[in-house]
Design a protein around this motif. Structure first.
Motif, PDB file in Angstrom:
ATOM      1  N   THR A 112       0.872  -1.158   0.000  1.00 40.98           N
ATOM      2  CA  THR A 112       0.000   0.000   0.000  1.00 40.98           C
ATOM      3  C   THR A 112       0.907   1.206   0.000  1.00 40.98           C
ATOM      4  O   THR A 112       2.054   1.119   0.373  1.00 40.98           O
ATOM      5  N   TYR A 113       0.395   2.336  -0.425  1.00 38.39           N
ATOM      6  CA  TYR A 113       1.094   3.590  -0.144  1.00 38.39           C
ATOM      7  C   TYR A 113       0.058   4.657   0.193  1.00 38.39           C
ATOM      8  O   TYR A 113      -0.866   4.898  -0.594  1.00 38.39           O
ATOM      9  N   CYS A 114       0.176   5.229   1.370  1.00 40.74           N
ATOM     10  CA  CYS A 114      -0.733   6.297   1.802  1.00 40.74           C
ATOM     11  C   CYS A 114       0.092   7.417   2.410  1.00 40.74           C
ATOM     12  O   CYS A 114       1.078   7.171   3.097  1.00 40.74           O
ATOM     13  N   VAL A 115      -0.355   8.644   2.168  1.00 43.45           N
ATOM     14  CA  VAL A 115       0.305   9.808   2.752  1.00 43.45           C
ATOM     15  C   VAL A 115      -0.745  10.750   3.338  1.00 43.45           C
ATOM     16  O   VAL A 115      -1.802  10.975   2.733  1.00 43.45           O
ATOM     17  N   GLY A 116      -0.469  11.258   4.518  1.00 37.63           N
ATOM     18  CA  GLY A 116      -1.252  12.336   5.105  1.00 37.63           C
ATOM     19  C   GLY A 116      -0.310  13.493   5.345  1.00 37.63           C
ATOM     20  O   GLY A 116       0.775  13.297   5.882  1.00 37.63           O
ATOM     21  N   LEU A 117      -0.701  14.696   4.916  1.00 31.40           N
ATOM     22  CA  LEU A 117       0.234  15.810   4.924  1.00 31.40           C
ATOM     23  C   LEU A 117      -0.443  17.048   5.488  1.00 31.40           C
ATOM     24  O   LEU A 117      -1.574  17.363   5.127  1.00 31.40           O
ATOM     25  N   LYS A 118       0.272  17.732   6.379  1.00 30.09           N
ATOM     26  CA  LYS A 118      -0.272  18.929   7.024  1.00 30.09           C
ATOM     27  C   LYS A 118       0.317  20.156   6.356  1.00 30.09           C
ATOM     28  O   LYS A 118       1.541  20.263   6.237  1.00 30.09           O
ATOM     29  N   ILE A 119      -0.522  21.049   5.888  1.00 29.64           N
ATOM     30  CA  ILE A 119      -0.020  22.328   5.385  1.00 29.64           C
ATOM     31  C   ILE A 119      -0.723  23.444   6.153  1.00 29.64           C
ATOM     32  O   ILE A 119      -1.664  23.183   6.912  1.00 29.64           O
ATOM     33  N   ASP A 120      -0.283  24.662   5.938  1.00 29.52           N
ATOM     34  CA  ASP A 120      -0.888  25.790   6.670  1.00 29.52           C
ATOM     35  C   ASP A 120      -2.389  25.864   6.407  1.00 29.52           C
ATOM     36  O   ASP A 120      -3.170  26.242   7.265  1.00 29.52           O
ATOM     37  N   LYS A 173      -8.796   2.567   0.634  1.00 32.73           N
ATOM     38  CA  LYS A 173      -8.054   2.596   1.899  1.00 32.73           C
ATOM     39  C   LYS A 173      -8.255   3.916   2.624  1.00 32.73           C
ATOM     40  O   LYS A 173      -7.591   4.204   3.610  1.00 32.73           O
ATOM     41  N   MET A 174      -9.139   4.765   2.069  1.00 29.36           N
ATOM     42  CA  MET A 174      -9.413   6.064   2.686  1.00 29.36           C
ATOM     43  C   MET A 174     -10.844   6.051   3.224  1.00 29.36           C
ATOM     44  O   MET A 174     -11.775   5.748   2.475  1.00 29.36           O
ATOM     45  N   HIS A 175     -10.985   6.346   4.496  1.00 27.16           N
ATOM     46  CA  HIS A 175     -12.298   6.282   5.138  1.00 27.16           C
ATOM     47  C   HIS A 175     -12.595   7.595   5.836  1.00 27.16           C
ATOM     48  O   HIS A 175     -11.719   8.145   6.492  1.00 27.16           O
ATOM     49  N   VAL A 176     -13.807   8.074   5.654  1.00 31.73           N
ATOM     50  CA  VAL A 176     -14.138   9.417   6.150  1.00 31.73           C
ATOM     51  C   VAL A 176     -15.376   9.370   7.037  1.00 31.73           C
ATOM     52  O   VAL A 176     -16.363   8.718   6.698  1.00 31.73           O
ATOM     53  N   TRP A 177     -15.305  10.037   8.173  1.00 30.28           N
ATOM     54  CA  TRP A 177     -16.478  10.250   9.018  1.00 30.28           C
ATOM     55  C   TRP A 177     -16.621  11.757   9.211  1.00 30.28           C
ATOM     56  O   TRP A 177     -15.621  12.422   9.503  1.00 30.28           O
ATOM     57  N   SER A 178     -17.826  12.259   9.065  1.00 28.89           N
ATOM     58  CA  SER A 178     -17.943  13.697   9.288  1.00 28.89           C
ATOM     59  C   SER A 178     -19.338  14.080   9.756  1.00 28.89           C
ATOM     60  O   SER A 178     -20.325  13.371   9.513  1.00 28.89           O
ATOM     61  N   ALA A 234      -3.063   0.820   6.070  1.00 27.46           N
ATOM     62  CA  ALA A 234      -2.109  -0.034   5.356  1.00 27.46           C
ATOM     63  C   ALA A 234      -1.931  -1.297   6.163  1.00 27.46           C
ATOM     64  O   ALA A 234      -1.959  -1.262   7.387  1.00 27.46           O
ATOM     65  N   GLY A 235      -1.759  -2.414   5.493  1.00 32.13           N
ATOM     66  CA  GLY A 235      -1.481  -3.657   6.198  1.00 32.13           C
ATOM     67  C   GLY A 235      -2.485  -4.719   5.843  1.00 32.13           C
ATOM     68  O   GLY A 235      -3.156  -4.627   4.811  1.00 32.13           O
ATOM     69  N   ASN A 236      -2.579  -5.699   6.693  1.00 30.73           N
ATOM     70  CA  ASN A 236      -3.487  -6.818   6.468  1.00 30.73           C
ATOM     71  C   ASN A 236      -4.911  -6.319   6.249  1.00 30.73           C
ATOM     72  O   ASN A 236      -5.470  -5.598   7.072  1.00 30.73           O
ATOM     73  N   GLU A 250       1.452 -12.341  14.816  1.00 35.21           N
ATOM     74  CA  GLU A 250       1.113 -10.945  15.064  1.00 35.21           C
ATOM     75  C   GLU A 250       1.574 -10.037  13.936  1.00 35.21           C
ATOM     76  O   GLU A 250       0.836  -9.175  13.489  1.00 35.21           O
ATOM     77  N   SER A 251       2.810 -10.234  13.490  1.00 35.41           N
ATOM     78  CA  SER A 251       3.303  -9.333  12.451  1.00 35.41           C
ATOM     79  C   SER A 251       2.546  -9.587  11.150  1.00 35.41           C
ATOM     80  O   SER A 251       2.368  -8.715  10.326  1.00 35.41           O
ATOM     81  N   TYR A 252       2.055 -10.802  10.973  1.00 34.25           N
ATOM     82  CA  TYR A 252       1.303 -11.123   9.778  1.00 34.25           C
ATOM     83  C   TYR A 252      -0.022 -10.360   9.723  1.00 34.25           C
ATOM     84  O   TYR A 252      -0.493 -10.000   8.655  1.00 34.25           O
ATOM     85  N   PHE A 253      -0.623 -10.125  10.866  1.00 34.59           N
ATOM     86  CA  PHE A 253      -1.920  -9.459  10.893  1.00 34.59           C
ATOM     87  C   PHE A 253      -1.794  -7.953  11.138  1.00 34.59           C
ATOM     88  O   PHE A 253      -2.779  -7.270  11.388  1.00 34.59           O
ATOM     89  N   ASN A 254      -0.581  -7.455  11.064  1.00 35.16           N
ATOM     90  CA  ASN A 254      -0.307  -6.054  11.360  1.00 35.16           C
ATOM     91  C   ASN A 254      -1.012  -5.062  10.444  1.00 35.16           C
ATOM     92  O   ASN A 254      -1.336  -5.375   9.304  1.00 35.16           O
ATOM     93  N   ALA A 255      -1.201  -3.848  10.948  1.00 40.58           N
ATOM     94  CA  ALA A 255      -1.733  -2.771  10.141  1.00 40.58           C
ATOM     95  C   ALA A 255      -1.327  -1.444  10.779  1.00 40.58           C
ATOM     96  O   ALA A 255      -1.138  -1.367  11.997  1.00 40.58           O
ATOM     97  N   SER A 256      -1.140  -0.422   9.952  1.00 40.01           N
ATOM     98  CA  SER A 256      -0.837   0.920  10.436  1.00 40.01           C
ATOM     99  C   SER A 256      -1.853   1.881   9.856  1.00 40.01           C
ATOM    100  O   SER A 256      -2.431   1.612   8.807  1.00 40.01           O
ATOM    101  N   PHE A 257      -2.018   3.003  10.506  1.00 47.35           N
ATOM    102  CA  PHE A 257      -3.046   3.945  10.093  1.00 47.35           C
ATOM    103  C   PHE A 257      -2.540   5.382  10.174  1.00 47.35           C
ATOM    104  O   PHE A 257      -1.704   5.708  11.014  1.00 47.35           O
TER     105      PHE A 257
END
Lengths: 244, 244
Positions: free
Chosen positions: A2-10, A33-38, A50-52, A109-116
């Protein structure tokens, strides 16, 4: 991967994610892979994963269920008093899902890993951006590290490191991410089109511009081809190594 | 980690390696990762190493010892009839060293892992370039994949993929590798200056131009600064994302 980026600008926050998932190179599919609640006027919360896939889907489903069944388990994603508290809730669910799936041992554990990557704004406070680890803990983006990447992060990092500027407009930031994703797509099969993009403009408290970018998107093509020729030209213009 | 590249061009072979080794970020040192054996007019053999330092040093020492004690264990590195046979010898020693060190289990083995790039030419045949895996097996560079990278390969790959051309001169190839290494150095602490560079000109059967490039090398500074500004300029010249 996967490739995801979140970026903070002014001016706010910008998110981009690819959509490829794979179980081996012979089994690829497309998942958002992008989920929004508002709650317009109240809060916007964006989560990139990203991940499993089973893990990330379980996390998103649990967050979803809990944000609908208000009152069932307070506070839900639409009730948290702060982004920090939101990150804690997501982190707890991540840890819960992973430890519930991992049978035993470090390997499982590492097999089921995920990052957000979690970003957004809640009325009354600033926009904030977090990276959440599989262990459920998290870090926040600051002035020195204004962006987070998850998944196949290395190919696309050099250009962000060099060209990021907090004063960038949304249009420039989208261009930067487009170049970063294009470098990754060209080098790694496990990252694939289409891409999802979202702009969140500071203090609007509503989801901004959103777009799904496909391979035949004319702007994407312009950037991809343009960047290749620009790189080649820039490379040509550097002086050759002086032998001897 | 490490970053090493071996690249095949029409005119010969080009090798570049960094020199940083680390056991944690609080324990870094400088070690040469480029090793050369040659018999002028007969053969030139270059080996780049990445991975566990004890393993790579043991492999190089064994190769060294065996190439000195001619007749002890034939054929040695200076006697092999072909580069293919040379790769086999190196591969066998790699497997021997790793399996001799790994106590048990997959973890120990992966901990002592190392990969190698082997290139050179032996009189009577073409220059050849191989990548040798920790398991001792290896692959050879062909027209479609004319370069190998080992170590921290991802940051520096996009520029090689885009700018490589087999007709390049040594001076241009050195520039390409300099840019690729600079992108890696800027993104990853585990790759560090100085860099070692070696040109092998086809059919000369002697070691060509060699240089150690330090941080204050004027050409390295020109490329590093020039590439940053060229990238920024190229990026600026691309059209911004058209919103709406």
């Amino acid at each position: 991967m996967t490739y995801c980026v979140g970026l903070k600008i002014d001016r706010g926050l910008v998110f981009m994610s690819d959509t490829r998932t794979n179980a081996g190179v012979d089994n690829i599919s497309t998942f958002r892979k992008m989920h929004v609640w508002s709650e317009p006027g109240e809060r916007v919360i964006v989560l990139l994963s990203a991940g499993n896939l089973a893990t990330t889907q379980a996390v998103v489903s649990l967050l979803d269920e809990r944000s609908k069944a208000v009152g069932d388990r307070a506070p839900t994603l639409l009730e948290t008093p702060s982004m920090f508290r939101t990150a804690q809730i997501v982190g707890n669910i991540v840890r819960e899902v992973i430890s519930g799936t991992a049978l035993e041992g470090q390997k499982a554990e590492s097999y089921f890993n995920a990052s957000f990557i979690l970003g957004g704004q809640i009325k009354g406070s600033e926009p904030r951006l977090f990276m959440i680890y599989p262990e459920g803990n998290f870090i926040e983006a600051g002035g020195d590290t204004p962006f987070f990447q998850i998944g196949e992060t290395k190919y696309g990092k050099p250009i962000i490191v060099r060209a990021y500027d907090p004063a960038m407009s949304f249009e420039e930031t989208a261009k930067l991410l487009m170049v970063s994703f294009d470098s990754t797509l060209k080098s790694n099969l496990s990252v694939g089109l289409p891409l999802d993009m979202l702009f969140y403009e500071k203090d609007t408290l509503r989801v901004g511009f959103q777009k799904r970018i496909t391979g035949d998107d004319p702007y994407y093509r312009t950037v991809s081809d343009g960047w290749s020729s620009a790189l080649k030209a820039a490379f040509k213009n550097l002086p050759d190594f002086p032998m001897g």
